[in-house]
Design a protein around this motif. Structure first.
Motif, mmCIF file in Angstrom:
data_model
loop_
_atom_site.group_PDB
_atom_site.id
_atom_site.type_symbol
_atom_site.label_atom_id
_atom_site.label_comp_id
_atom_site.label_asym_id
_atom_site.label_seq_id
_atom_site.Cartn_x
_atom_site.Cartn_y
_atom_site.Cartn_z
ATOM 1 N N VAL A 94 -44.615 -22.828 98.742
ATOM 2 C CA VAL A 94 -44.894 -24.170 99.797
ATOM 3 C C VAL A 94 -46.193 -24.256 99.641
ATOM 4 O O VAL A 94 -46.319 -25.415 99.675
ATOM 5 C CB VAL A 94 -43.988 -23.370 101.191
ATOM 6 C CG1 VAL A 94 -44.824 -24.650 101.414
ATOM 7 C CG2 VAL A 94 -42.316 -23.568 101.009
ATOM 8 N N GLY A 116 -31.195 -25.212 93.600
ATOM 9 C CA GLY A 116 -32.046 -26.323 94.099
ATOM 10 C C GLY A 116 -31.354 -25.723 95.704
ATOM 11 O O GLY A 116 -31.767 -26.194 96.006
ATOM 12 N N THR A 117 -31.210 -24.679 95.453
ATOM 13 C CA THR A 117 -31.086 -23.510 97.042
ATOM 14 C C THR A 117 -32.049 -23.094 97.489
ATOM 15 O O THR A 117 -33.279 -22.353 97.098
ATOM 16 C CB THR A 117 -29.950 -22.796 97.252
ATOM 17 O OG1 THR A 117 -28.661 -23.546 96.945
ATOM 18 C CG2 THR A 117 -29.548 -22.216 98.339
ATOM 19 N N LEU A 118 -32.722 -23.209 98.502
ATOM 20 C CA LEU A 118 -34.570 -23.337 99.394
ATOM 21 C C LEU A 118 -33.644 -22.412 100.313
ATOM 22 O O LEU A 118 -32.833 -23.192 101.204
ATOM 23 C CB LEU A 118 -35.135 -24.105 98.665
ATOM 24 C CG LEU A 118 -36.007 -25.403 97.534
ATOM 25 C CD1 LEU A 118 -36.919 -26.315 98.380
ATOM 26 C CD2 LEU A 118 -36.542 -24.325 97.508
ATOM 27 N N THR A 122 -39.387 -23.677 106.969
ATOM 28 C CA THR A 122 -40.018 -23.635 106.481
ATOM 29 C C THR A 122 -41.717 -24.676 107.783
ATOM 30 O O THR A 122 -42.666 -24.172 107.329
ATOM 31 C CB THR A 122 -40.587 -24.193 105.282
ATOM 32 O OG1 THR A 122 -40.117 -25.250 105.209
ATOM 33 C CG2 THR A 122 -39.872 -23.798 103.755
ATOM 34 N N GLY A 300 -35.285 -32.382 105.426
ATOM 35 C CA GLY A 300 -35.413 -30.999 104.316
ATOM 36 C C GLY A 300 -35.953 -32.066 103.191
ATOM 37 O O GLY A 300 -35.161 -32.583 102.591
ATOM 38 N N SER A 301 -37.393 -32.458 103.022
ATOM 39 C CA SER A 301 -38.075 -32.873 102.071
ATOM 40 C C SER A 301 -38.646 -32.376 101.958
ATOM 41 O O SER A 301 -39.661 -31.170 102.182
ATOM 42 C CB SER A 301 -38.938 -33.431 102.716
ATOM 43 O OG SER A 301 -38.016 -34.789 103.727
ATOM 44 N N ALA A 302 -37.760 -31.546 100.007
ATOM 45 C CA ALA A 302 -38.549 -30.346 99.549
ATOM 46 C C ALA A 302 -39.091 -29.695 99.277
ATOM 47 O O ALA A 302 -40.475 -31.316 98.728
ATOM 48 C CB ALA A 302 -37.249 -29.904 98.114
ATOM 49 N N PRO A 303 -40.566 -29.353 99.528
ATOM 50 C CA PRO A 303 -40.170 -27.437 99.864
ATOM 51 C C PRO A 303 -40.199 -27.158 101.427
ATOM 52 O O PRO A 303 -39.696 -26.266 101.889
ATOM 53 C CB PRO A 303 -41.106 -26.816 99.370
ATOM 54 C CG PRO A 303 -42.400 -27.371 99.559
ATOM 55 C CD PRO A 303 -42.401 -28.589 99.678
ATOM 56 N N SER A 305 -38.447 -27.616 105.815
ATOM 57 C CA SER A 305 -37.247 -27.557 105.677
ATOM 58 C C SER A 305 -37.586 -27.559 107.045
ATOM 59 O O SER A 305 -37.713 -25.651 107.738
ATOM 60 C CB SER A 305 -36.074 -26.451 105.478
ATOM 61 O OG SER A 305 -34.881 -26.467 106.433
#
Ligand code: SF4
Ligand code: SF4
Ligand code: MG
Length: 629
Positions: A94, A116-118, A122, A300-303, A305
């Motif tokens: 992250v 794609g699973t994170l 965070t 959820g804007s990667a990375p 959450s």
């Protein structure tokens, strides 16, 4: 350069200015900027244009400062505001991405996340410290209602109950008071703010009903000592949400941990408190399909959450799909889970006569309660326990499916752009399916995330993009349309107007064994609230009081008892407040400035339409309800 409007506009204007200033001389950039200001804000009046021009002038009064040459060699470093022991995922994945070093990550950094699973949760490590002022708890004034926590869009203020042991190790500044609830006698009460996660909107202080306010906004700097208290509580104090069951009432619900916290939503966001409560009540067995829009960005804007897990390691599973297919996406999830649970049911039934007596009893209990969410949460623990001692081959098969033992709370989230417009065909298909899914539509009456385009939820007379001279046609009544199926639970809510009505609707919707649709009034920065985003709860209240928005619930289960399924929850509005409500938001007053004659006509039409809507709801609620034999 500081531009004197909403935060989103500020960022856009600043970045536009710096882009211009990089390619043309500074004075020309200022000139172009001022032209852009007239074009963009001209219709908001001279005052706003003047303020913006002054801001540009101040910003343009540049003084050249020579900086030491070695500064050009400085290495950027992400500093987490004092979060200790961040997990490896945060440190190695992250943080580099947030430092714009994502391209440098080796492929091996994605090990275990190839699909794609994170990992979730965070945002707790961001600690942005963006508020100017944050609330300070005035302990002696507090009546322990927990409303501040209920409305906080960022889950940054929470009530805690501390036992003797937890108190013993607490920092000296962590003061508590005697609890005033039954069954809580041995515990001490405290409201704790996470000052570095608070956005400073002020809704908590605004809603506080204590005779003398028990929350006062003070500078972040003055409140920094609270960080130590938050850190202590976060690691040492449990969420005691079973003494009064968390689904009992608004107050009790707030002792549960929000499994959606510290999102990147705007300060004062009217959408996020709705989601937060859902995660508090059902987050430990919840799946979410989220339509693209604001809720997918802050969700959820990667990375990053903002969904997280409780002490038992359980929390919402979240995924995002497109505008045009999110309802179907959620239905797919629900069908997938249903198939897995059907398989468990079949395996249990087939093996009932072959397993040991203890396993048989537990299986029978599960089969009896298969569709009861709260009960299957409990029973699934017993199933897993007994299967550990079971020699039959079925034990292995069911244990492989143990994540499906508890009935999932299936949710489909999105905004009005998705639900009323682009994804409507899918939404209609899903509610028509009769499947047990719950849909939350956060209605901001425009496409908020893409900058405020008109949707079918935009009411007559409101200014939005593609409706610059005011929307000419009335708002679609999505809720009423859904009631015509007769087997869809529907609720129209506004948390600011009636906290308990939303609480009740949420519980009914989740428990309803079929499709449920909740349409939630959500004040938004795109509305241009004259009193600011610290008043989003208040605006939700005024919307209902003035007759702009109405509260109702349509519960098909009432029919089984021979009762009218339609309940109108808001009382007769004070129509004399209607026009004042419109005049409180720039989306309406802008029309008044740009097209005064049209505004008068459209505002009247808006009020007429609101009255027409209310009458139609009233008629439904007053029906002498009887099914013809
Ligand atoms: Fe939450 Fe806003 Fe209060 Fe901060 S000021 S604790 S973000 S409601
Ligand atoms: Fe206390 Fe005010 Fe919060 Fe109620 S809203 S719990 S009175 S601080
Ligand atoms: Mg919207």
């Amino acid at each position: 350069v500081e531009i004197g409007l909403g935060s989103r506009t500020n960022t856009i204007m600043q970045s536009a200015f710096f882009k211009i200033a990089q390619v043309i001389p500074y004075d020309k950039a200022v000139e172009q900027m001022k032209k852009a200001i007239v074009k963009t804000f001209g219709r908001k009046g001279e005052g706003v244009v003047k303020m913006n021009n002054e801001a540009v002038d101040q910003g343009a009064a540049v003084i050249k400062v020579d900086v030491p040459a070695e500064w050009s060699k400085l290495e950027g470093k992400v500093v987490i505001n004092g979060v200790k022991n961040a997990p490896d995922f945060i440190k190695n994945f992250v943080q580099p991405i947030n430092a714009q070093k994502g391209d440098d990550l080796p492929v091996s950094a994605f090990k275990g996340m190839e699909d794609g699973t994170l990992p979730a949760g965070t945002t707790a490590y961001e600690k942005r410290g963006i508020a100017v002022d944050v609330p300070e708890w005035q302990m002696d004034n507090c009546i322990q209602c927990n409303q501040c926590s209920y409305v906080c869009p960022h889950a940054a203020i929470r009530p805690f109950l501390l036992d003797e042991k937890e108190l013993a190790g607490a920092p000296s500044g962590l003061l508590t008071k005697k609890t005033n609830g039954k069954g809580f006698e041995d515990l001490q009460y405290r409201i704790q703010v996470s000052v570095l996660d608070c956005t400073g909107c002020g809704n908590c202080a605004d809603i506080c009903p204590a005779k003398t306010k028990a929350l006062v906004m003070k500078s972040l700097e003055s409140q920094m000592p609270q960080k130590e208290n938050w850190d202590y509580i976060a690691s040492n104090v449990t969420y005691k949400d079973t003494i009064s069951p968390k689904d009992m009432n608004v107050k009790a619900s707030q002792f549960a941990k929000p499994l959606f916290e510290f999102s990147g939503a705007c300060a004062g966001c009217g959408e996020t408190p709705y989601i937060k409560l859902i995660t508090q009540l059902f987050g430990d067995r919840m799946m979410i399909a989220n339509a693209t829009g604001c809720s997918s960005i802050y969700g959820g804007s990667a990375p990053a959450s903002s969904y997280c897990k409780g002490d038992d390691g359980r929390g919402p599973a979240w995924a995002n799909s497109l505008f045009e297919d999110n309802a179907e996406y959620g239905l797919g999830m629900a069908l997938g889970v249903e198939k897995m649970r059907d398989r468990i049911e079949r395996k249990m039934k087939e093996s009932l006569t072959e397993v040991n007596a203890e396993t048989k009893a537990v299986f029978e209990l599960w089969l009896e309660n298969k569709l009861n969410g709260a009960k299957t949460m409990e029973i699934s623990k017993a199933v897993v326990k007994t299967l550990a001692n079971e020699t039959h081959a079925v034990a292995k098969e069911i244990l492989a499916l143990k994540n499906y033992l508890a009935k999932k709370s299936m949710w489909i989230f999105g905004g009005d752009g998705w639900a009323y417009d682009i994804g409507y065909g899918g939404l209609d298909h899903v509610i028509a399916s009769g499947k047990d899914v719950n849909i939350l539509v956060m209605d901001t009456e425009v496409y908020s995330n893409t900058g405020g385009q008109s949707s079918k939820a935009t009411p007559i007379g409101a200014i939005a993009k593609f409706a610059a001279s005011g929307k000419r046609i009335r708002k679609k009544d999505l809720g009423l349309m859904a009631t015509t199926y007769g087997y869809v639970y529907v609720a129209q809510v506004s948390m600011g107007a009636n906290q308990a009505q939303y609480f009740k609707a949420l519980k009914e919707a989740e428990a309803y064994p079929g499709p449920s649709l909740i349409i939630a009034y959500s004040p938004c920065i795109s509305h241009g609230l004259k009193n600011g985003m610290g008043k989003t709860q208040e605006e939700g209240k005024l919307a209902v009081e003035s007759g702009y928005w109405h509260l109702f619930r349509y519960n098909p289960l009432n029919e089984d008892e021979g009762k009218n399924p339609f309940t109108l929850d808001s009382k007769e509005p004070d129509w004399s407040k209607f026009q004042a409500f419109l005049h409180n938001e720039v989306r309406y007053t802008a029309l008044l400035k740009a097209f005064p004659a049209d505004a008068a006509e459209l505002f009247k039409a808006s009020e007429d339409n609101a009255k027409w809507r209310y009458s139609s709801y009233k008629r439904l609620a007053e029906l002498d309800y009887k099914i013809i034999e």
